[in-house]
Design a protein around this motif. Sequence first.
Motif, PDB file in Angstrom:
ATOM      1  N   LEU A  94       0.882  -1.167   0.068  1.00  0.00           N
ATOM      2  CA  LEU A  94      -0.092   0.134   0.028  1.00  0.00           C
ATOM      3  C   LEU A  94       0.896   1.323   0.106  1.00  0.00           C
ATOM      4  CD1 LEU A  94      -3.004   1.163   0.415  1.00  0.00           C
ATOM      5  CD2 LEU A  94      -2.345   1.324   2.860  1.00  0.00           C
ATOM      6  N   THR A  95       0.655   2.135  -0.941  1.00  0.00           N
ATOM      7  CA  THR A  95       1.171   3.562  -1.025  1.00  0.00           C
ATOM      8  C   THR A  95       0.231   4.714  -1.017  1.00  0.00           C
ATOM      9  OG1 THR A  95       1.692   3.411  -3.113  1.00  0.00           O
ATOM     10  CG2 THR A  95       3.589   2.523  -1.817  1.00  0.00           C
ATOM     11  N   PHE A  96       0.717   5.812  -0.727  1.00  0.00           N
ATOM     12  CA  PHE A  96      -0.192   6.905  -1.092  1.00  0.00           C
ATOM     13  C   PHE A  96       0.591   7.964  -1.955  1.00  0.00           C
ATOM     14  CE2 PHE A  96      -1.762   5.035   2.664  1.00  0.00           C
ATOM     15  CZ  PHE A  96      -3.024   5.239   2.784  1.00  0.00           C
ATOM     16  N   ASN A  97       0.110   8.043  -3.315  1.00  0.00           N
ATOM     17  CA  ASN A  97       0.919   8.805  -4.263  1.00  0.00           C
ATOM     18  C   ASN A  97       0.579  10.019  -4.554  1.00  0.00           C
ATOM     19  OD1 ASN A  97       1.500   5.780  -4.096  1.00  0.00           O
ATOM     20  ND2 ASN A  97       3.343   6.483  -5.533  1.00  0.00           N
ATOM     21  N   TYR A 102      -4.429   6.260 -14.174  1.00  0.00           N
ATOM     22  CA  TYR A 102      -3.912   7.290 -13.280  1.00  0.00           C
ATOM     23  C   TYR A 102      -2.369   7.603 -13.432  1.00  0.00           C
ATOM     24  CZ  TYR A 102      -8.332   7.898 -10.917  1.00  0.00           C
ATOM     25  OH  TYR A 102      -9.480   8.096 -10.476  1.00  0.00           O
ATOM     26  N   ILE A 103      -1.835   8.482 -13.820  1.00  0.00           N
ATOM     27  CA  ILE A 103      -0.327   8.899 -13.667  1.00  0.00           C
ATOM     28  C   ILE A 103      -0.221   9.510 -12.249  1.00  0.00           C
ATOM     29  CG2 ILE A 103       1.310  10.151 -14.864  1.00  0.00           C
ATOM     30  CD1 ILE A 103      -0.463  10.547 -17.272  1.00  0.00           C
ATOM     31  N   VAL A 104       0.612   8.638 -11.768  1.00  0.00           N
ATOM     32  CA  VAL A 104       1.157   8.882 -10.307  1.00  0.00           C
ATOM     33  C   VAL A 104       2.753   8.963 -10.105  1.00  0.00           C
ATOM     34  CG1 VAL A 104      -1.042   7.589  -9.476  1.00  0.00           C
ATOM     35  CG2 VAL A 104       1.283   6.556  -9.414  1.00  0.00           C
ATOM     36  N   ALA A 105       3.043   9.724  -9.235  1.00  0.00           N
ATOM     37  CA  ALA A 105       4.310   9.794  -9.024  1.00  0.00           C
ATOM     38  C   ALA A 105       4.985   8.612  -8.293  1.00  0.00           C
ATOM     39  CB  ALA A 105       4.583  11.043  -7.966  1.00  0.00           C
ATOM     40  N   VAL A 158       4.345   9.079  -0.868  1.00  0.00           N
ATOM     41  CA  VAL A 158       4.004  10.393   0.071  1.00  0.00           C
ATOM     42  C   VAL A 158       4.338   9.624   1.570  1.00  0.00           C
ATOM     43  CG1 VAL A 158       2.692  11.817   1.239  1.00  0.00           C
ATOM     44  CG2 VAL A 158       2.621  11.952  -1.264  1.00  0.00           C
ATOM     45  N   VAL A 159       3.413   8.286   1.616  1.00  0.00           N
ATOM     46  CA  VAL A 159       3.433   7.589   2.745  1.00  0.00           C
ATOM     47  C   VAL A 159       3.426   6.274   2.376  1.00  0.00           C
ATOM     48  CG1 VAL A 159       2.688   7.189   5.267  1.00  0.00           C
ATOM     49  CG2 VAL A 159       2.332   9.400   4.049  1.00  0.00           C
ATOM     50  N   SER A 160       4.031   5.376   2.947  1.00  0.00           N
ATOM     51  CA  SER A 160       3.947   3.880   2.538  1.00  0.00           C
ATOM     52  C   SER A 160       3.237   2.905   3.431  1.00  0.00           C
ATOM     53  CB  SER A 160       5.241   3.087   2.222  1.00  0.00           C
ATOM     54  OG  SER A 160       5.960   3.096   3.489  1.00  0.00           O
ATOM     55  N   PHE A 190      -5.211  12.685  -4.680  1.00  0.00           N
ATOM     56  CA  PHE A 190      -4.098  11.731  -4.290  1.00  0.00           C
ATOM     57  C   PHE A 190      -4.630  10.296  -4.420  1.00  0.00           C
ATOM     58  CE2 PHE A 190      -6.034  11.789  -0.401  1.00  0.00           C
ATOM     59  CZ  PHE A 190      -5.671  10.517   0.119  1.00  0.00           C
ATOM     60  N   ALA A 191      -3.615   9.482  -4.889  1.00  0.00           N
ATOM     61  CA  ALA A 191      -3.860   8.128  -5.315  1.00  0.00           C
ATOM     62  C   ALA A 191      -3.661   7.188  -3.865  1.00  0.00           C
ATOM     63  CB  ALA A 191      -3.262   7.711  -6.511  1.00  0.00           C
TER      64      ALA A 191
END
Length: 555
Positions: free
Chosen positions: A239-242, A272-275, A279-281, A324-325
Amino acid sequence: MLYSPLWKRLLILALCAWGIVASLPNLFYADVEAHNDAATAIAANAGVATPEQTADLAKWPNVLPSALVNLGLDLRGGAHLLAEVQVADVYAQRIDSLWPEVRDALRDVRDQVGAVRRMPSVPGVLRVSVGNADGLAAAVAKVQALATPVVSLTGVGQKDLEVTTEGQEIVVQLSEPERVATDTRTMQQSLEIIRRRVDAVGTREPTIQREGTDRILIQVPGLGSAAELKAIIGTTAKLTFNTVVGRTTNAAADPGARNSLLASSDEKDVYYIVADEPVVSGEELTDAQPSFDQNGRPAVSFKFNVSGARKFGEYTAANIGQPFAIVLDDKVISAPTIQSAIQGGSGIITGNFTLEESTNLAVLLRAGALPAKMNFLEERTIGPELGQDSIDAGKTAAIIGVVAVSLFMLASYGLFGLFANIALVINMALIFAVLSAIGGTLTLPGIAGIVLTIGMAVDANVLVYERIREELRVHKTTARAIEIGYERAMSAIVDANITTLITAAVLFFLGAGPVRGFAVTLGIGIITSVFTALLVTRFIISVWFNWRQPKVIVV
């Protein structure tokens, strides 16, 4: 008269009584199991019980022992998986995460090395090209400074990175000692996470153990199917927040540098194009629980640790109004718009979940992410009917063995054969009592070990009785013949059983799966057999002899 100290007689009686009482729950397996499940559920619910749980709790008295012998996969039925852990993926992840550090380290010598570029390479190897060959030595020194000592007993004094050069390229990869240490850590972490995931869904006595260098055996008795077990443990649950860079319906769109194009899990033909940099994992999660969103739909609520809460709060405060994804295993499961700063480190994951899916997702997130993917090499589902057939066959074999041996002892030794049969029953009770006490698992090969023990148990009595017969032939008194029979047969009995016990120990430590199940029951059976043959039968004979005081005995 046959004399033995009072303390010895009391100890023998106490052990025999314990064996009988402690093995008793296994004769009422279903009722005791329901009682134990109800007691566990009530304790987990702070003492509050449903009517069904109260009824199940009453199926077995609380004053009696309730420990049961755990039934193995081949007796209860369940799921079996053999998984291969892709440890090489961990090497690639380590090296990929090293590139930003290498790039930043080379900035300090940019005037010496010139332009720095990452070159294409195989997974697990980082190639960095420098523009100025004269500065290659300075660049290598900077990269080597990033290496740290290997954290393992076998890698003491070694570094975790191997840095070499090829032309104007710096080649970085994990050193061999670090690979070995990484393999060990990866397998240990995988075992622990799988165990936590399986335990979280309430299964009984799973077998989760390492097989060879990169394989894990998972056996879960009582589970419906291998597919259900794979659903619990087969995903990495990463799980990540990107940051969301853009959204498109073009599956072939170019996401650009340091971005990824990820599909939506609940929106068809949406990407989705995500970085790439999260931000948080999910590693910073401290808890995840199934819940419901404001519309009453199943969701998953989560909490971050202090570090994750700080980063999440800062990011949401700086990006109000932006999407945010939430990315799970390279799929965007939700892309909400930030309405306000989310402080406190808690939030909720929404999506088109069923209640079961939200529960399983919470389990996966709470257990943590597997460090590497797994390939399932073997999977089997054993139905409960087949398990019951195995139990019935094992019972039949054990009953036939006990009856045949008992009849032989009665026919050969008369009353003394009856004493040996009583000791045999006590021996069986002690085996099940010990298995229940230690939480041992009984398998079909384990039943074979018990059946073998039946024969070995009376074999010791045969040695003693034949020795008593020899002493009676040379006109020893009956009391003295009995004493000498036990004294002189003891060494042969102990020697024979010690060698068998060593064999059982070798089978246990070097074997796996069914072999270990056989070794456990065989080892326990050897110890209880020696106890019943040398002490219990002697105790019974001494009680009978001192009571009846016969002038002549027939053995």
